[in-house]
Enzyme design. Structure first.
Site, PDB file in Angstrom:
ATOM      1  N   SER A   9      45.958  32.104  28.538  1.00 17.49           N
ATOM      2  CA  SER A   9      45.053  32.853  29.417  1.00 17.49           C
ATOM      3  C   SER A   9      44.873  34.260  28.886  1.00 17.49           C
ATOM      4  O   SER A   9      45.837  35.034  28.820  1.00 17.49           O
ATOM      5  CB  SER A   9      45.620  32.905  30.832  1.00 17.49           C
ATOM      6  OG  SER A   9      44.914  33.891  31.562  1.00 17.49           O
ATOM      7  N   HIS A  34      41.903  29.954  27.897  1.00 23.49           N
ATOM      8  CA  HIS A  34      41.691  29.932  29.351  1.00 23.49           C
ATOM      9  C   HIS A  34      41.096  31.279  29.768  1.00 23.49           C
ATOM     10  O   HIS A  34      41.679  32.332  29.520  1.00 23.49           O
ATOM     11  CB  HIS A  34      43.033  29.687  30.034  1.00 23.49           C
ATOM     12  CG  HIS A  34      42.963  29.503  31.510  1.00 23.49           C
ATOM     13  ND1 HIS A  34      42.641  28.303  32.107  1.00 23.49           N
ATOM     14  CD2 HIS A  34      43.191  30.357  32.531  1.00 23.49           C
ATOM     15  CE1 HIS A  34      42.679  28.429  33.427  1.00 23.49           C
ATOM     16  NE2 HIS A  34      43.008  29.677  33.711  1.00 23.49           N
ATOM     17  N   ASP A  36      39.857  33.469  32.897  1.00 16.66           N
ATOM     18  CA  ASP A  36      39.968  33.618  34.351  1.00 16.66           C
ATOM     19  C   ASP A  36      38.861  34.516  34.878  1.00 16.66           C
ATOM     20  O   ASP A  36      38.824  35.706  34.576  1.00 16.66           O
ATOM     21  CB  ASP A  36      41.334  34.226  34.702  1.00 16.66           C
ATOM     22  CG  ASP A  36      42.450  33.224  34.510  1.00 16.66           C
ATOM     23  OD1 ASP A  36      42.400  32.163  35.143  1.00 16.66           O
ATOM     24  OD2 ASP A  36      43.381  33.503  33.717  1.00 16.66           O
ATOM     25  N   MET A  38      37.194  36.168  38.129  1.00 15.80           N
ATOM     26  CA  MET A  38      37.546  36.523  39.521  1.00 15.80           C
ATOM     27  C   MET A  38      36.487  37.461  40.090  1.00 15.80           C
ATOM     28  O   MET A  38      36.018  38.361  39.393  1.00 15.80           O
ATOM     29  CB  MET A  38      38.893  37.239  39.549  1.00 15.80           C
ATOM     30  CG  MET A  38      40.010  36.459  38.887  1.00 15.80           C
ATOM     31  SD  MET A  38      41.548  37.378  39.023  1.00 15.80           S
ATOM     32  CE  MET A  38      42.610  36.394  37.974  1.00 15.80           C
ATOM     33  N   HIS A  67      37.974  29.146  34.194  1.00 16.01           N
ATOM     34  CA  HIS A  67      38.547  28.952  35.531  1.00 16.01           C
ATOM     35  C   HIS A  67      37.840  29.904  36.494  1.00 16.01           C
ATOM     36  O   HIS A  67      38.103  31.105  36.488  1.00 16.01           O
ATOM     37  CB  HIS A  67      40.056  29.238  35.436  1.00 16.01           C
ATOM     38  CG  HIS A  67      40.804  29.121  36.725  1.00 16.01           C
ATOM     39  ND1 HIS A  67      42.094  29.574  36.881  1.00 16.01           N
ATOM     40  CD2 HIS A  67      40.460  28.597  37.929  1.00 16.01           C
ATOM     41  CE1 HIS A  67      42.501  29.342  38.119  1.00 16.01           C
ATOM     42  NE2 HIS A  67      41.521  28.755  38.782  1.00 16.01           N
ATOM     43  N   MET A  69      37.402  31.549  39.762  1.00 14.63           N
ATOM     44  CA  MET A  69      38.043  31.876  41.055  1.00 14.63           C
ATOM     45  C   MET A  69      37.040  32.730  41.821  1.00 14.63           C
ATOM     46  O   MET A  69      37.220  33.941  42.012  1.00 14.63           O
ATOM     47  CB  MET A  69      39.364  32.623  40.807  1.00 14.63           C
ATOM     48  CG  MET A  69      40.460  31.684  40.306  1.00 14.63           C
ATOM     49  SD  MET A  69      41.818  32.592  39.557  1.00 14.63           S
ATOM     50  CE  MET A  69      41.137  32.819  37.927  1.00 14.63           C
ATOM     51  N   MET A 139      47.288  25.000  40.898  1.00 15.49           N
ATOM     52  CA  MET A 139      47.787  26.382  40.837  1.00 15.49           C
ATOM     53  C   MET A 139      49.241  26.413  41.299  1.00 15.49           C
ATOM     54  O   MET A 139      49.572  25.890  42.366  1.00 15.49           O
ATOM     55  CB  MET A 139      46.969  27.299  41.746  1.00 15.49           C
ATOM     56  CG  MET A 139      45.545  27.565  41.293  1.00 15.49           C
ATOM     57  SD  MET A 139      45.372  28.262  39.637  1.00 15.49           S
ATOM     58  CE  MET A 139      46.337  29.781  39.754  1.00 15.49           C
ATOM     59  N   ASP A 174      48.712  26.009  36.247  1.00 17.81           N
ATOM     60  CA  ASP A 174      48.408  27.422  35.956  1.00 17.81           C
ATOM     61  C   ASP A 174      49.197  28.326  36.896  1.00 17.81           C
ATOM     62  O   ASP A 174      49.066  28.230  38.119  1.00 17.81           O
ATOM     63  CB  ASP A 174      46.900  27.619  36.145  1.00 17.81           C
ATOM     64  CG  ASP A 174      46.402  29.027  35.836  1.00 17.81           C
ATOM     65  OD1 ASP A 174      47.181  29.847  35.341  1.00 17.81           O
ATOM     66  OD2 ASP A 174      45.207  29.262  36.086  1.00 17.81           O
TER      67      ASP A 174
HETATM   68  C1  DX5 Z   1      45.990  33.554  37.951  1.00 18.49           C
HETATM   69  C2  DX5 Z   1      45.244  32.972  36.777  1.00 18.49           C
HETATM   70  C3  DX5 Z   1      46.117  32.575  35.661  1.00 18.49           C
HETATM   71  C4  DX5 Z   1      46.936  33.698  35.070  1.00 18.49           C
HETATM   72  C5  DX5 Z   1      48.254  33.102  34.760  1.00 18.49           C
HETATM   73  O1  DX5 Z   1      45.168  33.604  39.049  1.00 18.49           O
HETATM   74  O2  DX5 Z   1      44.508  31.816  37.169  1.00 18.49           O
HETATM   75  O3  DX5 Z   1      45.423  31.867  34.656  1.00 18.49           O
HETATM   76  O4  DX5 Z   1      46.399  34.278  33.910  1.00 18.49           O
HETATM   77  O5  DX5 Z   1      49.120  34.100  34.384  1.00 18.49           O
HETATM   78  P1  DX5 Z   1      50.661  33.834  34.114  1.00 18.49           P
HETATM   79  O6  DX5 Z   1      50.755  32.777  33.060  1.00 18.49           O
HETATM   80  O7  DX5 Z   1      51.145  35.164  33.679  1.00 18.49           O
HETATM   81  O8  DX5 Z   1      51.257  33.371  35.424  1.00 18.49           O
HETATM   82 ZN    ZN Z   2      43.651  30.583  35.534  1.00 20.63          ZN
END
Ligand code: DX5
Ligand code: ZN
Length: 213
Positions: A9, A34, A36, A38, A67, A69, A139, A174
């Site tokens: 990620s 990956h 993310d 948001m 991903h 969110m 998750m 994740d």
């Molecule tokens: C959190 C993200 C993850 C995040 C994971 O909401 O979806 O992908 O980057 O981070 P780690 O591996 O540090 O828990």
């Molecule tokens: Zn993620």
């Protein structure tokens, strides 16, 4: 043992040096990245969006695991698809009444489809969709931030999904993945692991990635 797909990620990468951070995990053996996304509404944090995916696409052949969110994913699926995402994962909780429409929309652009569930969501909500999608993302932290602690209870969703799914479904986990939690997840049947802080905070990315497999 079947192959485990590691998806670093970039949330924990150095954004000033994203190209070299992506190349470094590629050299270290990663095949997926990956990303993310948001929106500050679905989760209490804002990260990166379409222009960044577009820029990454120009610089790497790696499989872009996106991903989302975000609320109202249907509004943005087209943009992420055209930006070059290979897999688009949206959250069940963001659109419980139009899951099928979003699956079809992603497929219309020729992309792989993933659906994610947050820690408090029961895996059974996904059963009607398992034969239509490529990946389920479980998750194991509350989405929004990297570096949180792995929630062990959530890992028990892995066998629940696995027993209802075909062999081809990718089960991805994740949140809070490190060398120890990775083993828990893969022994329960996960075959893709997202890891942000564990990889990007490591001195040696290859050693970190190898320790997850
Ligand atoms: C959190 C993200 C993850 C995040 C994971 O909401 O979806 O992908 O980057 O981070 P780690 O591996 O540090 O828990
Ligand atoms: Zn993620």
């Amino acid at each position: 043992m079947s192959k485990i797909i590691i998806s670093p990620s970039i949330l924990s990468a150095d954004f000033m040096n994203l190209e070299s951070e992506i190349n470094a995990v590629k050299t270290a053996g990663a095949e997926w990245i990956h990303i993310d996304v948001m929106d500050g509404h679905f989760v209490p944090n804002i990260s990166i969006g379409v222009p960044v995916v577009k820029s990454i696409r120009k610089k790497t052949e790696l499989f872009l695991d996106t991903h989302l969110m975000i609320e109202n994913p249907e509004k943005y699926i087209k943009d992420f698809a055209l930006a070059g995402a290979d897999l688009i994962t949206f959250h069940y909780e963001a659109c419980p009444d139009n899951v099928n429409e979003n699956i079809n929309l992603i497929k219309q652009y020729g992309k792989k489809v993933g659906i994610s569930i947050k820690p408090k969501t029961e895996p059974k909500v996904l059963l009607p969709y398992l034969d239509k999608i490529d990946l389920v993302l479980i998750m194991t932290v509350e989405p929004g931030f990297g570096g949180q602690e792995f929630m062990h209870d959530c890992a028990m969703k892995i066998p629940e999904i696995k027993e209802s799914a075909s062999e081809n479904l990718i089960i991805q986990v994740d949140g809070g993945i490190n060398n120890l939690t990775a083993k828990i997840c893969t022994s329960l049947g996960a075959n893709s692991l997202v890891a942000g802080s564990y990889i990007y905070n490591a001195d040696d990315y290859k050693k970190a990635i190898d320790s997850l497999k």
